[in-house]
Write a protein that holds these residues in place. Sequence first.
Motif, mmCIF file in Angstrom:
data_model
loop_
_atom_site.group_PDB
_atom_site.id
_atom_site.type_symbol
_atom_site.label_atom_id
_atom_site.label_comp_id
_atom_site.label_asym_id
_atom_site.label_seq_id
_atom_site.Cartn_x
_atom_site.Cartn_y
_atom_site.Cartn_z
ATOM 1 N N TRP A 1 2.656 -60.018 64.672
ATOM 2 C CA TRP A 1 3.441 -61.080 65.313
ATOM 3 C C TRP A 1 3.491 -62.327 64.429
ATOM 4 O O TRP A 1 4.544 -62.940 64.266
ATOM 5 C CB TRP A 1 2.826 -61.418 66.669
ATOM 6 C CG TRP A 1 3.570 -62.459 67.453
ATOM 7 C CD1 TRP A 1 4.554 -62.242 68.366
ATOM 8 C CD2 TRP A 1 3.421 -63.886 67.370
ATOM 9 N NE1 TRP A 1 5.023 -63.428 68.873
ATOM 10 C CE2 TRP A 1 4.338 -64.469 68.278
ATOM 11 C CE3 TRP A 1 2.597 -64.728 66.636
ATOM 12 C CZ2 TRP A 1 4.451 -65.838 68.460
ATOM 13 C CZ3 TRP A 1 2.706 -66.101 66.801
ATOM 14 C CH2 TRP A 1 3.629 -66.640 67.705
ATOM 15 N N LEU A 2 2.340 -62.671 63.843
ATOM 16 C CA LEU A 2 2.280 -63.863 62.996
ATOM 17 C C LEU A 2 3.121 -63.676 61.734
ATOM 18 O O LEU A 2 3.858 -64.579 61.310
ATOM 19 C CB LEU A 2 0.827 -64.159 62.641
ATOM 20 C CG LEU A 2 0.545 -65.433 61.839
ATOM 21 C CD1 LEU A 2 1.057 -66.651 62.579
ATOM 22 C CD2 LEU A 2 -0.949 -65.584 61.571
ATOM 23 N N ALA A 3 3.046 -62.497 61.131
ATOM 24 C CA ALA A 3 3.830 -62.238 59.919
ATOM 25 C C ALA A 3 5.329 -62.243 60.213
ATOM 26 O O ALA A 3 6.130 -62.795 59.440
ATOM 27 C CB ALA A 3 3.413 -60.895 59.308
ATOM 28 N N ALA A 4 5.733 -61.651 61.333
ATOM 29 C CA ALA A 4 7.151 -61.630 61.695
ATOM 30 C C ALA A 4 7.666 -63.032 61.998
ATOM 31 O O ALA A 4 8.812 -63.372 61.674
ATOM 32 C CB ALA A 4 7.366 -60.715 62.900
ATOM 33 N N THR A 5 6.825 -63.858 62.601
ATOM 34 C CA THR A 5 7.238 -65.235 62.904
ATOM 35 C C THR A 5 7.429 -66.031 61.615
ATOM 36 O O THR A 5 8.391 -66.816 61.495
ATOM 37 C CB THR A 5 6.190 -65.904 63.797
ATOM 38 O OG1 THR A 5 6.055 -65.162 65.020
ATOM 39 C CG2 THR A 5 6.597 -67.333 64.125
ATOM 40 N N LYS A 6 6.559 -65.849 60.661
ATOM 41 C CA LYS A 6 6.709 -66.550 59.390
ATOM 42 C C LYS A 6 7.964 -66.094 58.654
ATOM 43 O O LYS A 6 8.674 -66.915 58.050
ATOM 44 C CB LYS A 6 5.468 -66.318 58.523
ATOM 45 C CG LYS A 6 4.214 -67.031 59.037
ATOM 46 C CD LYS A 6 3.039 -66.815 58.107
ATOM 47 C CE LYS A 6 1.814 -67.575 58.598
ATOM 48 N NZ LYS A 6 0.636 -67.376 57.715
#
Length: 572
Positions: A369-374
Amino acid sequence: MSTSKTGKHGHAKVHLTAYDIFTNKKLEELCPSTHNMDVPNVSRKEYPLIDISDDGYLSLMTDGGDTKDDIKIPEPSSDPKNKEGPREKLNTLYPEEDSKKKDTAYLQGFQLVLWKQSRDLAHSFSLPSELEDVVKNLWGLRLQLVRDRIDEGNSNGDIIFSSQSTTEEEDEAPSQDMAKWKSKYPPALVETLALCYIAATLLRLPVSMGELYRYALREDICFVRAIRFIPQALRSKLPPEFIKALDTTSPLGPDQLRVAIHGLTLLFRHRFDLDIPPLNAPLMLFKYVQKLALPIHVYQAAWRISKIVSMDFASPSPLGRQRISGLPEMGLISLLVIAVKLYYPFLSDAQHATSLQDPTILRLNWDIWLAATKKHELRLMDEQNIPLGSAIQITEESVMNMNGDQADEYLDWCERMWVDEARAERKPRALPEQLLKMFPLGRRDPSESRANGLEAQAEHERDSERRRLSEIIRSLEVHQTDGDGRMDIGAKMVGATYKRYRCLEDLDARARAFHEAAADLVAVRVETLLTAVLQIERRVVVWRESQSRRDRESPSEFSQDEEMELAEVETE
């Protein structure tokens, strides 16, 4: 200065007479002509007066737009012939009639900015045209209070602009809050956005605080340097302190819009008994889930928690204590955060579902989730050299690190923000011809290109959000079960790993990234969001305690699943 004849010691005497520049007192000095004397170098500079604090210090505006607050008003003169104090001198310099004209000019400029904002929202973002009428009616109510304040201030001879910022405590008595907002004059520019938000709420439109905040920051609607939209004829009537109030040379800070909305809501309900309908919570909650790229299960969970704590999403009442979570949108985003913490904890040793029918059978990988948000944020930044809304935050140091394209784009922004149309078209007050030859102005009509740019930008954002949501949903993991569809005996139930966060230091990397994204949706600081979530969690604890007492006397009104979800909310 006069010189006497040479004396018996061979030195002439010089007689100096001067007047003190502060007290106008006559001073004399006699010294030999061959001696050295210190000569003061005095420079005179005038500053526009903005405010006078209660302890007598002046708030002055420098040429660069900053404030100078280290000069104190001289004490009243002991001379019986001079009984006029500093404030009496101000009233002499600015008579009552002139003050009323300046107040009227400011309100006309404020109204012009408000009209342009409501028109931009209705025409550029496909909101109903009724929004403009509702905004005008709300401004009529606000104008009544402003007129009363002007008349009251003029009758007391003490109508002075206040540049002091206002803050809001977590719990505040209604009398203190109403007194603070009653005495606020002139209305701050952020109130234009607050009036548009309240108008959208009256029409039950799912327009969030974060959306209005981003529209203003990215210059999609009139806010940044709003003074440039005011005609020169009207602008010339404004004193420096009112010009500064309409000239936003710094970005709108988090929480400022929330405080303005909360205060105006209390003001309208208290003074006019305005009936504001509840927030359109279902549509707004769905928008939050979509913007945060969360599984749809949290929508149902947040809605069930709202029923448990009896949250009706009504506007705050002026009676009783005011809390941050009392604003409907703050309560709604807090419910979503609690639901996420229940269903998808940030800890690695998260709880497990007890059966295939359990909604938590799916596990959210927060690293993905964090990687996709970035990646989503980077995709939005790739479309322009300078990110939207960040030009006003650029400093001298960052300018030196720009490449050629970024410098060109920044200069275009400066031209749009700071160069008047009249000066660009060589009308009276035009820029020097030599300067125009060195830096030609590429002035063009931006209306059509601006509209196309907003539409393309919105489509690009929607496409990036769809790609992020698809990537996160595909990464959801399913817990393994045995042949009967049941989990292991040692599996933890929902809420077993629930943790309450009281400050930023309590958040790990995953929790902090999610809370920052949630806070950005409502344009508040993460600390403000944590406070609102804690307030809702206290209400859950109160419900749990009352439910336990009720269970000992009669069967529970709630299902077993609801009790299991919130069983551990009150624990760390």
